[in-house]
Design a protein around this motif. Structure first.
Motif, PDB file in Angstrom:
ATOM      1  N   ARG A 145      35.512  55.222  34.652  1.00 49.85           N
ATOM      2  CA  ARG A 145      36.070  55.280  33.310  1.00 49.85           C
ATOM      3  C   ARG A 145      37.314  56.163  33.261  1.00 49.85           C
ATOM      4  N   ARG A 146      37.316  57.246  34.019  1.00 54.50           N
ATOM      5  CA  ARG A 146      38.469  58.147  34.007  1.00 54.50           C
ATOM      6  C   ARG A 146      39.683  57.514  34.665  1.00 54.50           C
ATOM      7  N   GLU A 147      39.461  56.458  35.437  1.00 53.15           N
ATOM      8  CA  GLU A 147      40.558  55.798  36.133  1.00 53.15           C
ATOM      9  C   GLU A 147      40.941  54.487  35.460  1.00 53.15           C
ATOM     10  N   ASP A 148      40.630  54.354  34.165  1.00 53.32           N
ATOM     11  CA  ASP A 148      40.864  53.093  33.465  1.00 53.32           C
ATOM     12  C   ASP A 148      42.299  52.603  33.579  1.00 53.32           C
ATOM     13  N   ARG A 149      43.252  53.524  33.580  1.00 49.49           N
ATOM     14  CA  ARG A 149      44.652  53.089  33.560  1.00 49.49           C
ATOM     15  C   ARG A 149      45.076  52.438  34.873  1.00 49.49           C
ATOM     16  N   ILE A 150      44.375  52.697  35.959  1.00 47.02           N
ATOM     17  CA  ILE A 150      44.776  52.093  37.230  1.00 47.02           C
ATOM     18  C   ILE A 150      43.815  51.005  37.691  1.00 47.02           C
ATOM     19  N   ARG A 151      42.694  50.832  37.006  1.00 44.67           N
ATOM     20  CA  ARG A 151      41.770  49.772  37.378  1.00 44.67           C
ATOM     21  C   ARG A 151      42.354  48.435  36.931  1.00 44.67           C
ATOM     22  N   PRO A 152      42.506  47.485  37.831  1.00 44.19           N
ATOM     23  CA  PRO A 152      43.178  46.227  37.473  1.00 44.19           C
ATOM     24  C   PRO A 152      42.235  45.227  36.826  1.00 44.19           C
ATOM     25  N   VAL A 153      42.840  44.295  36.123  1.00 48.07           N
ATOM     26  CA  VAL A 153      42.159  43.062  35.745  1.00 48.07           C
ATOM     27  C   VAL A 153      42.414  42.073  36.885  1.00 48.07           C
ATOM     28  N   VAL A 154      41.370  41.443  37.385  1.00 50.00           N
ATOM     29  CA  VAL A 154      41.478  40.499  38.498  1.00 50.00           C
ATOM     30  C   VAL A 154      41.210  39.095  37.968  1.00 50.00           C
ATOM     31  N   VAL A 155      42.061  38.155  38.340  1.00 53.98           N
ATOM     32  CA  VAL A 155      41.869  36.786  37.876  1.00 53.98           C
ATOM     33  C   VAL A 155      41.924  35.819  39.053  1.00 53.98           C
ATOM     34  N   GLY A 156      41.001  34.891  39.070  1.00 56.77           N
ATOM     35  CA  GLY A 156      41.001  33.850  40.087  1.00 56.77           C
ATOM     36  C   GLY A 156      41.804  32.649  39.618  1.00 56.77           C
ATOM     37  N   HIS A 178      46.972  48.246  29.272  1.00 57.26           N
ATOM     38  CA  HIS A 178      48.048  48.839  30.099  1.00 57.26           C
ATOM     39  C   HIS A 178      47.598  48.937  31.556  1.00 57.26           C
ATOM     40  N   ALA A 179      46.945  47.877  32.000  1.00 54.75           N
ATOM     41  CA  ALA A 179      46.379  47.836  33.346  1.00 54.75           C
ATOM     42  C   ALA A 179      47.154  46.847  34.208  1.00 54.75           C
ATOM     43  N   PRO A 180      47.166  47.071  35.520  1.00 51.49           N
ATOM     44  CA  PRO A 180      47.775  46.071  36.405  1.00 51.49           C
ATOM     45  C   PRO A 180      46.910  44.820  36.480  1.00 51.49           C
ATOM     46  N   LEU A 181      47.525  43.734  36.917  1.00 51.44           N
ATOM     47  CA  LEU A 181      46.830  42.459  37.063  1.00 51.44           C
ATOM     48  C   LEU A 181      46.906  42.021  38.520  1.00 51.44           C
ATOM     49  N   VAL A 182      45.776  41.640  39.072  1.00 52.08           N
ATOM     50  CA  VAL A 182      45.716  41.105  40.432  1.00 52.08           C
ATOM     51  C   VAL A 182      45.340  39.634  40.337  1.00 52.08           C
ATOM     52  N   ALA A 183      46.247  38.770  40.773  1.00 48.52           N
ATOM     53  CA  ALA A 183      46.015  37.321  40.751  1.00 48.52           C
ATOM     54  C   ALA A 183      45.609  36.880  42.150  1.00 48.52           C
ATOM     55  N   VAL A 184      44.412  36.326  42.260  1.00 48.37           N
ATOM     56  CA  VAL A 184      43.858  35.940  43.562  1.00 48.37           C
ATOM     57  C   VAL A 184      43.787  34.421  43.645  1.00 48.37           C
ATOM     58  N   HIS A 185      44.408  33.892  44.679  1.00 53.72           N
ATOM     59  CA  HIS A 185      44.387  32.447  44.913  1.00 53.72           C
ATOM     60  C   HIS A 185      43.838  32.198  46.311  1.00 53.72           C
ATOM     61  N   ALA A 186      42.603  31.685  46.379  1.00 56.45           N
ATOM     62  CA  ALA A 186      41.975  31.353  47.658  1.00 56.45           C
ATOM     63  C   ALA A 186      42.088  29.855  47.859  1.00 56.45           C
ATOM     64  N   TRP A 187      42.853  29.454  48.869  1.00 61.80           N
ATOM     65  CA  TRP A 187      43.191  28.046  48.986  1.00 61.80           C
ATOM     66  C   TRP A 187      42.515  27.316  50.134  1.00 61.80           C
ATOM     67  N   SER A 188      41.969  28.005  51.115  1.00 63.52           N
ATOM     68  CA  SER A 188      41.419  27.300  52.274  1.00 63.52           C
ATOM     69  C   SER A 188      40.138  26.552  51.942  1.00 63.52           C
TER      70      SER A 188
END
Length: 286
Positions: A145-156, A178-188
């Motif tokens: 919780r204390r690291e909320d500002r750096i915890r990303p939202v992850v989307v597939g 105000h969080a970073p976003l990590v976009a994950v694309h698994a293609w294999s």
């Protein structure tokens, strides 16, 4: 009711309380109202005395949930509702006018059968809004919780209409927090026969495709810092791994027309069972 309410299914369990806390913080960040619904079904022939006792117990659970919400977000308006009817049908109906439906990963008490499998097989298929399943102790870990500002939202992302809806939801979440976003694309996963395939060339092409799919959203949300990950392997494994320090993992679900039977898919089911963060399932219609 306007779609300014965040709907939470309450059942008195510890994980239901975690879901209420998560939803209270979410409502505060977005400026939404919180609507706590405790639905329950009693057997035929239940006496008036027992029915009154159950209603008193249910209302006590709602007040406890409200207290938990206000401990997180004191200024968020909270509405309580107790309904003597099948919980699944109640939440499905109420989801039509909600921003999202929030549930604990496992339920007890009045929900009875509202376990994880039932959530993934029923409400994530049938709810008319995004469904967020809040996991266990990891969701309330104070260090996280204390690291909320750096915890990303992850989307597939897989390029389908369902993942497009998930991307829209994920960008809005990242922007609000105000969080970073990590976009994950698994293609294999899509290769029927990987033998003889030039992996580096295909990976480069997939990175270009991913960048194109994110371009419009990145322009709409210029303050969201986006990281792109192209994964050679299982989408489920990749997203579960990235859920460890995530604010939430977002995936799409697909609604096949009038029958309203959305296909969650193996990736979504794996996340509901194994993710370490809340999981948001966003449905797309065709």
């Amino acid at each position: 009711m306007a779609r300014e309410d965040l709907l939470v299914g309450v059942d008195g369990s510890a994980l239901s309380t975690e879901a209420v806390r998560w939803a209270a913080a979410e409502a505060a960040r977005h400026g939404w109202r919180l609507r706590l619904v405790r639905a329950y079904q009693l057997p035929d022939g239940t006496s008036t005395e027992d029915r009154n006792l159950m209603r008193t117990h249910v209302r006590r659970q709602l007040w406890t949930a409200t207290h938990a919400a206000h401990a997180v977000a004191p200024d968020v308006p909270v509405q309580q509702e107790d309904v003597e009817r099948d919980p699944f049908s109640v939440l499905e109906t109420e989801s039509a006018s909600a921003r999202a439906l929030v549930l604990g990963a496992r339920g007890v008490g009045g929900f009875g059968a509202l376990l994880l499998g039932s959530v993934s097989d029923t409400l994530t298929r049938r709810a008319a809004c995004p469904v967020v399943v809040v996991r266990g102790p990891e969701a309330s870990d104070e260090a996280l919780r204390r690291e909320d500002r750096i915890r990303p939202v992850v989307v597939g992302i897989d390029g389908s209409p369902a993942s497009e809806a998930a991307v829209a939801y994920a960008f809005a979440e990242a922007d609000a927090w105000h969080a970073p976003l990590v976009a994950v694309h698994a293609w294999s996963d899509y290769l029927e026969d990987p033998s003889g395939v030039e992996i580096p060339m295909l990976e480069t092409e997939e990175r270009e495709v991913l960048a194109e799919r994110l371009a419009g959203w990145a322009e709409k949300y210029p303050d969201v810092r986006v990281s792109r990950e192209v994964v050679l392997g299982s989408a489920a494994k990749a997203l579960v791994a990235r859920s460890v320090n995530a604010r939430a993992v977002v995936v799409g679900s697909f609604d096949r027309g009038r029958v309203r039977r959305a296909v969650l898919g193996s990736t979504g089911r794996a996340l509901l069972h194994h993710a370490r963060s809340p999981v948001a399932v966003v449905r797309a219609t065709t």
